[in-house]
Design a protein around this motif. Structure first.
Motif, PDB file in Angstrom:
ATOM      1  N   MET A 154       0.846  -1.184   0.000  1.00 41.55           N
ATOM      2  CA  MET A 154       0.000   0.000   0.000  1.00 41.55           C
ATOM      3  C   MET A 154       0.889   1.244   0.000  1.00 41.55           C
ATOM      4  N   CYS A 155       0.911   1.925  -1.148  1.00 37.11           N
ATOM      5  CA  CYS A 155       1.848   3.045  -1.305  1.00 37.11           C
ATOM      6  C   CYS A 155       1.460   4.291  -0.517  1.00 37.11           C
ATOM      7  N   LYS A 156       0.197   4.396  -0.111  1.00 36.45           N
ATOM      8  CA  LYS A 156      -0.210   5.563   0.689  1.00 36.45           C
ATOM      9  C   LYS A 156       0.183   5.379   2.153  1.00 36.45           C
ATOM     10  N   ALA A 157       0.571   4.164   2.510  1.00 36.03           N
ATOM     11  CA  ALA A 157       0.996   3.913   3.889  1.00 36.03           C
ATOM     12  C   ALA A 157       2.515   4.018   3.958  1.00 36.03           C
ATOM     13  N   LYS A 158       3.002   4.692   4.967  1.00 41.86           N
ATOM     14  CA  LYS A 158       4.451   4.686   5.209  1.00 41.86           C
ATOM     15  C   LYS A 158       4.687   3.445   6.075  1.00 41.86           C
ATOM     16  N   ALA A 159       4.691   2.310   5.379  1.00 40.01           N
ATOM     17  CA  ALA A 159       4.722   1.018   6.071  1.00 40.01           C
ATOM     18  C   ALA A 159       6.139   0.455   6.076  1.00 40.01           C
ATOM     19  N   PHE A 189       7.466   4.629 -15.458  1.00 38.54           N
ATOM     20  CA  PHE A 189       7.491   6.072 -15.180  1.00 38.54           C
ATOM     21  C   PHE A 189       8.185   6.323 -13.835  1.00 38.54           C
ATOM     22  N   CYS A 190       8.767   7.518 -13.712  1.00 37.48           N
ATOM     23  CA  CYS A 190       9.491   7.862 -12.482  1.00 37.48           C
ATOM     24  C   CYS A 190       8.529   7.855 -11.297  1.00 37.48           C
ATOM     25  N   ALA A 191       8.906   7.151 -10.254  1.00 39.12           N
ATOM     26  CA  ALA A 191       8.061   7.128  -9.051  1.00 39.12           C
ATOM     27  C   ALA A 191       8.662   8.035  -7.974  1.00 39.12           C
ATOM     28  N   GLU A 192       9.815   7.636  -7.431  1.00 38.84           N
ATOM     29  CA  GLU A 192      10.425   8.413  -6.348  1.00 38.84           C
ATOM     30  C   GLU A 192      11.796   7.853  -6.020  1.00 38.84           C
ATOM     31  N   THR A 208       6.213  17.282 -10.988  1.00 38.54           N
ATOM     32  CA  THR A 208       6.484  16.217 -10.010  1.00 38.54           C
ATOM     33  C   THR A 208       5.571  15.044 -10.332  1.00 38.54           C
ATOM     34  N   PRO A 209       6.061  13.809 -10.162  1.00 39.88           N
ATOM     35  CA  PRO A 209       5.194  12.658 -10.475  1.00 39.88           C
ATOM     36  C   PRO A 209       3.946  12.631  -9.592  1.00 39.88           C
ATOM     37  N   GLU A 210       2.855  12.145 -10.164  1.00 39.98           N
ATOM     38  CA  GLU A 210       1.664  11.863  -9.352  1.00 39.98           C
ATOM     39  C   GLU A 210       2.060  10.841  -8.282  1.00 39.98           C
ATOM     40  N   THR A 211       1.268  10.766  -7.226  1.00 38.78           N
ATOM     41  CA  THR A 211       1.675   9.875  -6.120  1.00 38.78           C
ATOM     42  C   THR A 211       1.026   8.493  -6.208  1.00 38.78           C
ATOM     43  N   THR A 212       0.739   8.044  -7.428  1.00 43.28           N
ATOM     44  CA  THR A 212       0.129   6.712  -7.568  1.00 43.28           C
ATOM     45  C   THR A 212       0.980   5.646  -6.870  1.00 43.28           C
ATOM     46  N   SER A 213       2.273   5.626  -7.184  1.00 38.85           N
ATOM     47  CA  SER A 213       3.117   4.614  -6.533  1.00 38.85           C
ATOM     48  C   SER A 213       4.269   5.268  -5.771  1.00 38.85           C
ATOM     49  N   VAL A 234       3.084  24.532 -11.060  1.00 42.71           N
ATOM     50  CA  VAL A 234       3.544  23.203 -10.620  1.00 42.71           C
ATOM     51  C   VAL A 234       2.560  22.167 -11.173  1.00 42.71           C
ATOM     52  N   ILE A 235       3.077  21.236 -11.928  1.00 43.57           N
ATOM     53  CA  ILE A 235       2.227  20.265 -12.609  1.00 43.57           C
ATOM     54  C   ILE A 235       2.548  18.868 -12.098  1.00 43.57           C
ATOM     55  N   GLU A 236       1.502  18.158 -11.649  1.00 43.65           N
ATOM     56  CA  GLU A 236       1.674  16.766 -11.213  1.00 43.65           C
ATOM     57  C   GLU A 236       1.293  15.873 -12.380  1.00 43.65           C
ATOM     58  N   LYS A 237       2.240  15.083 -12.841  1.00 44.49           N
ATOM     59  CA  LYS A 237       1.968  14.243 -14.018  1.00 44.49           C
ATOM     60  C   LYS A 237       2.956  13.082 -14.062  1.00 44.49           C
ATOM     61  N   ARG A 238       2.688  12.162 -14.961  1.00 48.71           N
ATOM     62  CA  ARG A 238       3.649  11.075 -15.188  1.00 48.71           C
ATOM     63  C   ARG A 238       4.909  11.654 -15.809  1.00 48.71           C
ATOM     64  N   ILE A 239       6.033  11.215 -15.343  1.00 49.26           N
ATOM     65  CA  ILE A 239       7.318  11.724 -15.851  1.00 49.26           C
ATOM     66  C   ILE A 239       8.164  10.533 -16.298  1.00 49.26           C
ATOM     67  N   THR A 240       8.722  10.640 -17.505  1.00 48.86           N
ATOM     68  CA  THR A 240       9.585   9.559 -18.005  1.00 48.86           C
ATOM     69  C   THR A 240      11.034   9.861 -17.616  1.00 48.86           C
ATOM     70  N   ARG A 241      11.869   8.813 -17.645  1.00 53.26           N
ATOM     71  CA  ARG A 241      13.260   9.051 -17.228  1.00 53.26           C
ATOM     72  C   ARG A 241      13.970  10.000 -18.184  1.00 53.26           C
TER      73      ARG A 241
END
Ligand code: PMP
Length: 305
Positions: A154-159, A189-192, A208-213, A234-241
């Motif tokens: 679960m990517c929304k959890a800091k687990a 796509f770039c995650a983090e 900045t990448p969306e926070t999907t993953s 500031v645009i949140e979007k998918r970003i390629t390498r």
């Protein structure tokens, strides 16, 4: 780390640093099902203050909710424990680590009698990616490890368990001569970073990448607010390498990493190959905010006493 003076908050009590121990059969130690936070307190003119304490406590509770862990304390109690952890250890500035974990009351995946424990510790911690890199910038590489898939963990959890993926990526980056890894999501796509969110600057706009993953970073939110207040789009979007390869500037954000410039990615210089001007401006503004030098957004700071 465990052999030092100080006090750690464990389940509502102050325990001597050296005695803040758990049993080897602690469930979270075996299976990684736990959640945690990392945040900083800074020295300000008004006294030591924790940056975005309420936001971190909210995320801790959201993470616990996602992992089905029932928090045994209120948000107010957890906030107070954070403030006291800094004050009781006489720290001017600090990194604070809180964690919610299952105890050793039972073993096995099916254990159903587990108690939820909570700890809060604070200590002094300098620049996470090195003081000189805050100006010089870091060198990063694409990780061969794909970022956690949204339907695996679960990517929304800091687990806790999510960090196996981070540690593998970071070990690989460090052992091959880089400072940090950039993980791509399962679609490429770039995650983090292993412990940071990514930003790039292109033609004066910030992406900045969306926070999907990726983790919903609290520093990421702060940077988006600060940048927009300065008039940047500031645009949140998918970003390629390769978008990062051709970016004018890039930087990482995180409570530990603060705002760290990226000067090289996969052996390609980013822009001029040093900290870019927009990064420098936003980094300076970030430090003005966390160190209480700004009149606006005082609500982001909570004095420890
Ligand atoms: N991504 C990951 C994987 C992290 O561990 C962190 C640090 N918590 C971040 C991003 C940045 O989050 P924050 O700004 O809330 O510290």
């Amino acid at each position: 780390m465990d052999d030092r003076d100080g006090l750690i908050w464990l389940d509502g009590k102050w325990v001597d640093w050296r005695d803040a121990k758990v049993h080897v059969l602690t469930h979270t130690l075996h299976y990684g099902c736990g959640v945690f936070e990392g945040l900083r307190a800074y020295k300000t003119d008004a006294g030591t203050a924790i940056f975005k304490l309420a936001e971190h406590t909210d995320r801790l509770f959201r993470s616990a909710h996602i992992m089905n862990m029932k928090m045994p304390f209120s948000k107010e109690e957890i906030n107070q424990a954070h403030r006291d952890a800094v004050a009781k250890n006489n720290l001017d500035s600090a990194y604070i680590r809180s964690m919610v974990f299952f105890g050793s009351e039972g073993m096995g995946l099916r254990a159903d009698n587990l108690k939820v424990h909570v700890m809060v510790a604070a200590w002094t911690w300098g620049a996470y990616l090195g003081a000189e890199n805050m100006e010089k910038g870091i060198r990063i590489r694409t990780s061969s490890y794909t970022r956690n898939h949204v339907n695996s963990t679960m990517c929304k959890a800091k687990a806790n368990g999510n960090y196996i993926n981070s540690i593998l990526a970071l070990q690989e980056a460090l052992s091959t001569g880089y400072d940090e890894a950039l993980l791509l999501d399962h679609e490429g796509f770039c995650a983090e970073g292993s412990g940071e969110n990514l930003f790039i600057v292109r033609n004066g706009k910030i992406y900045t990448p969306e926070t999907t993953s990726a983790l919903e970073g609290i520093t990421r939110d702060t940077l988006i607010t600060i940048a927009r207040e300065q008039g940047y789009e500031v645009i949140e979007k998918r970003i390629t390498r390769d978008e990062v390869y051709v970016a004018d500037e890039a930087f990482f954000t995180g409570s530990a990493a603060e705002v760290t410039p990226i000067r090289q990615y996969d052996n390609r210089d980013i822009g001029s190959g040093s900290r870019g001007p927009i990064t420098e401006k936003l980094q300076a503004l970030y430090f003005d905010h966390v160190q209480g030098r700004r009149a606006d957004h005082k609500e982001w700071l909570t004095l420890v006493s």
